[in-house]
Scaffold this active site. Structure first.
Site, mmCIF file in Angstrom:
data_model
loop_
_atom_site.group_PDB
_atom_site.id
_atom_site.type_symbol
_atom_site.label_atom_id
_atom_site.label_comp_id
_atom_site.label_asym_id
_atom_site.label_seq_id
_atom_site.Cartn_x
_atom_site.Cartn_y
_atom_site.Cartn_z
ATOM 1 N N LYS A 126 36.411 45.593 51.060
ATOM 2 C CA LYS A 126 36.407 44.316 50.457
ATOM 3 C C LYS A 126 38.064 43.019 51.692
ATOM 4 C CE LYS A 126 37.806 43.397 46.085
ATOM 5 N NZ LYS A 126 37.404 43.731 45.099
ATOM 6 N N ASP A 166 36.247 38.343 43.236
ATOM 7 C CA ASP A 166 37.467 38.202 42.870
ATOM 8 C C ASP A 166 38.377 37.653 42.442
ATOM 9 O OD1 ASP A 166 38.186 41.408 42.811
ATOM 10 O OD2 ASP A 166 40.319 40.610 43.514
HETATM 11 P P1 NDP Z 1 40.235 35.824 37.639
HETATM 12 O O1 NDP Z 1 40.294 35.342 39.116
HETATM 13 O O2 NDP Z 1 38.707 35.174 37.783
HETATM 14 O O3 NDP Z 1 41.407 36.133 36.662
HETATM 15 C C1 NDP Z 1 42.800 36.664 36.908
HETATM 16 C C2 NDP Z 1 43.082 36.335 35.753
HETATM 17 O O4 NDP Z 1 44.493 37.440 35.596
HETATM 18 C C3 NDP Z 1 43.599 35.010 35.343
HETATM 19 O O5 NDP Z 1 43.685 35.503 34.172
HETATM 20 C C4 NDP Z 1 45.003 35.228 36.062
HETATM 21 O O6 NDP Z 1 45.855 34.531 35.968
HETATM 22 C C5 NDP Z 1 45.686 36.435 35.931
HETATM 23 N N1 NDP Z 1 46.878 37.001 36.372
HETATM 24 C C6 NDP Z 1 48.209 37.521 36.212
HETATM 25 N N2 NDP Z 1 49.110 37.391 36.279
HETATM 26 C C7 NDP Z 1 48.034 38.337 37.908
HETATM 27 C C8 NDP Z 1 48.829 38.571 38.779
HETATM 28 N N3 NDP Z 1 49.448 38.553 39.028
HETATM 29 N N4 NDP Z 1 48.153 38.273 39.644
HETATM 30 C C9 NDP Z 1 46.551 37.879 39.525
HETATM 31 N N5 NDP Z 1 45.925 37.611 38.532
HETATM 32 C C10 NDP Z 1 46.528 37.116 37.827
HETATM 33 O O7 NDP Z 1 39.992 37.529 38.219
HETATM 34 P P2 NDP Z 1 38.783 38.536 37.501
HETATM 35 O O8 NDP Z 1 38.870 38.307 36.304
HETATM 36 O O9 NDP Z 1 37.881 38.443 38.602
HETATM 37 O O10 NDP Z 1 39.657 39.766 37.928
HETATM 38 C C11 NDP Z 1 40.588 40.444 37.746
HETATM 39 C C12 NDP Z 1 40.170 41.534 37.997
HETATM 40 O O11 NDP Z 1 39.588 42.281 37.604
HETATM 41 C C13 NDP Z 1 41.161 42.038 38.667
HETATM 42 O O12 NDP Z 1 42.015 43.382 39.442
HETATM 43 C C14 NDP Z 1 39.367 42.038 39.827
HETATM 44 O O13 NDP Z 1 40.527 42.909 41.451
HETATM 45 C C15 NDP Z 1 39.295 43.071 38.875
HETATM 46 N N6 NDP Z 1 37.299 42.910 39.476
HETATM 47 C C16 NDP Z 1 36.802 41.881 38.616
HETATM 48 C C17 NDP Z 1 35.150 41.992 39.156
HETATM 49 C C18 NDP Z 1 34.832 40.570 38.982
HETATM 50 O O14 NDP Z 1 32.949 40.998 39.725
HETATM 51 N N7 NDP Z 1 35.336 39.568 39.062
HETATM 52 C C19 NDP Z 1 34.857 42.951 39.515
HETATM 53 C C20 NDP Z 1 35.574 44.414 39.114
HETATM 54 C C21 NDP Z 1 36.984 44.319 39.253
HETATM 55 P P3 NDP Z 1 45.899 32.706 35.919
HETATM 56 O O15 NDP Z 1 44.724 31.945 35.080
HETATM 57 O O16 NDP Z 1 47.391 32.309 36.014
HETATM 58 O O17 NDP Z 1 45.769 32.840 37.375
HETATM 59 O O1 2IT Z 2 35.839 44.922 42.303
HETATM 60 C C1 2IT Z 2 34.683 44.854 42.503
HETATM 61 O O2 2IT Z 2 34.346 45.826 42.339
HETATM 62 C C2 2IT Z 2 34.344 43.009 42.225
HETATM 63 N N1 2IT Z 2 35.042 42.588 42.333
HETATM 64 C C3 2IT Z 2 33.301 42.937 42.804
HETATM 65 C C4 2IT Z 2 32.728 43.063 43.765
HETATM 66 C C5 2IT Z 2 30.875 42.812 43.991
HETATM 67 O O3 2IT Z 2 30.631 42.972 45.522
HETATM 68 O O4 2IT Z 2 30.313 42.881 43.468
#
Ligand code: NDP
Ligand code: 2IT
Length: 444
Positions: A126, A166
């Site tokens: 990561k 992420d």
């Molecule tokens: P994004 O940046 O696309 O979205 C994050 C969302 O969470 C936003 O709407 C953000 O608000 C909100 N949020 C609320 N509070 C917080 C905070 N304290 N810190 C950060 N964001 C906050 O991220 P993802 O949707 O990609 O990721 C969301 C979660 O899923 C994370 O835990 C990530 O690690 C996990 N994840 C993501 C994967 C992926 O493929 N993207 C895969 C597996 C897990 P705002 O709109 O105001 O920024």
């Molecule tokens: O938390 C996660 O699994 C991710 N942000 C996606 C990682 C990836 O390599 O697609």
């Protein structure tokens, strides 16, 4: 003291001020206690757990860039290459002001077991930075991404370490980083996933984490004689994971009534309008306050509050430790039957325990959100064979992966006499493959 407890103490002592890393280690080590204690002397002699909790490599670097006013800004960049026993390091890059080494280590540690659970050959890693893309111009984001990659490119490669998105890292950031990698290294290779479709990205990667979350939730419900049809769902977050979780939940016949961002949340009793949400978050990069322009009858509230709304299923999709004990108590009071984590470690330890003790089916993030990284691994396969598969092909593989992942964690929990404990099932099933590979490869 048992070997497991000794190592938990050691992790806390050697990594002070990293509470999220302690939490992630404690949860995994507690679950695999049954395996370790059955053969404690051998594992102690091999320092198996010391090797598991210490990253193979931690890279920390300075990221200087120039803002639109001509001022030089300096951020900190990280890449933790945690464990390569079963494949090249794989895991996302988080861009958020809260990023520090402890956050990246917790995420990298979780990623080891998640990646193992996908059944695909990917190790755990990561990275990220304390850079905040919010409110920055496209040029500023590009300047940051180019500087970040100028340093990171020395340590990654299609067969060594393959980062992805992420929080805060989406298609725009991946594009700028890919361009800089190619420019410096002269290689057009699958070094990042989540790429645009015109330069090696995979169809369905954008949707994969959210869709995968619903495929496993659906598998869980069906295993208990239920379906998604007609269920009310509460979701937190409004980013990549949340948007496509809401979309798939609706396709499966459920009604999703909430979403949230870092300043407030929406309650839309008619069901969230996904097209409006995509326009606000993916196109305009705006606040959720704008949602009321499209849906005047929806409520917008400042702060946090989605877990107070009555629902059958809760899907936390924002960030770590966002679902607390009082939220869990409210969910139980409201008759919630399942919590599946779209985000990484969004439920606190006390809240997880409370949900499990009160009969709520709980699938932890390392299993429930594994569809994202699994589809990244499918993107790597397509890049290696220089072909691209159809949306239906990728989506059907994703669905199969999530269904067999559910079967595996369910089976692991049963094998160790903990039926229905999917936290234990996920940690054990994820660990077993890593353990086998580490044992086979000797003391490295
Ligand atoms: P994004 O940046 O696309 O979205 C994050 C969302 O969470 C936003 O709407 C953000 O608000 C909100 N949020 C609320 N509070 C917080 C905070 N304290 N810190 C950060 N964001 C906050 O991220 P993802 O949707 O990609 O990721 C969301 C979660 O899923 C994370 O835990 C990530 O690690 C996990 N994840 C993501 C994967 C992926 O493929 N993207 C895969 C597996 C897990 P705002 O709109 O105001 O920024
Ligand atoms: O938390 C996660 O699994 C991710 N942000 C996606 C990682 C990836 O390599 O697609």
């Amino acid at each position: 003291m048992s070997y497991v407890d000794e190592i938990i103490e050691q992790v806390i002592a050697k990594n002070p001020d990293e509470p999220e890393f302690h939490q992630a280690v404690r949860e995994v080590l507690d679950s695999i206690r049954v395996i370790i204690e059955a053969n404690e002397e051998k594992f102690r002699r091999d320092a198996l757990l010391e090797r598991l909790v210490n990253p193979e490599r931690q890279i920390k670097f300075r990221v200087p860039w120039v803002d639109d006013q001509g001022n030089v800004q300096v951020n900190t960049g990280y890449r933790v290459q945690f464990n390569s026993a079963i494949g090249p390091y794989k895991g996302g890059l988080r861009l958020h002001p809260s990023v520090n080494i402890g956050i990246i280590k917790f995420l990298g540690f979780e990623q080891i077991f998640k990646n193992s659970l996908t059944g695909l050959p990917i190790g755990g890693g990561k990275g990220g930075s304390d850079f905040d893309p919010k409110g920055k111009s496209d040029r500023e984001v590009m300047a940051f991404c180019q500087s970040f990659m100028t340093e990171l490119c020395k340590y990654i490669g299609a067969d060594t370490d393959v980062p992805a998105g992420d929080i805060g890292t989406g298609a725009r950031e991946i594009g700028y980083m890919y361009g800089q990698y190619k420019r410096i290294r002269g290689l057009f290779e699958g070094v990042l996933t989540g790429k645009g479709l015109s330069y090696g990205g995979s169809l369905a990667r954008t949707e994969a984490t959210g869709y995968g979350l619903l495929y496993i939730t659906d598998a869980l419900l069906r295993a208990h004689g239920e379906t998604m049809q007609g269920k009310t769902v509460v979701v937190s977050g409004a980013g990549n994971v949340a948007i496509y979780a809401i979309e798939k939940a609706q396709q499966l016949g459920a009604k999703v009534v909430t979403c949230s961002d870092s300043t407030g949340w929406i309650y839309d009793p008619q069901g969230i309008d996904v097209a409006a949400l995509k326009e606000i978050k993916e196109v305009k990069r705006a606040r959720l306050t704008e949602y009321k322009n499209d849906r005047p009858d929806a409520e917008y509230h400042e702060g946090r509050g989605v877990w107070q709304i009555k629902a059958d299923i809760a899907l936390p999709c924002a960030t770590q430790n966002e679902l607390h004990l009082d939220d869990a108590q409210q969910l139980v009071k409201n008759g919630c039957i399942a919590v599946c984590e779209g985000a990484n470690m969004p439920t606190t330890e006390e809240a997880t325990k409370y949900l499990q003790e009160n009969g709520v089916w709980f699938i932890p993030g390392k299993a429930a959100n594994a569809g994202g990284v699994a589809t990244s691994a499918l993107e790597m396969s397509q890049n290696s064979e220089r072909l691209s598969w159809s949306f239906e092909e990728v989506d059907s593989q994703l669905k199969k992966i999530m269904e067999s992942l559910y079967a595996n964690i369910d089976d692991a929990a049963k094998r160790f006499g903990m039926e229905g404990n999917y936290v234990a099932g996920a940690n054990i099933a994820g660990f077993e493959k890593v353990l086998d590979a580490m044992n086979a490869q000797g003391i490295v």
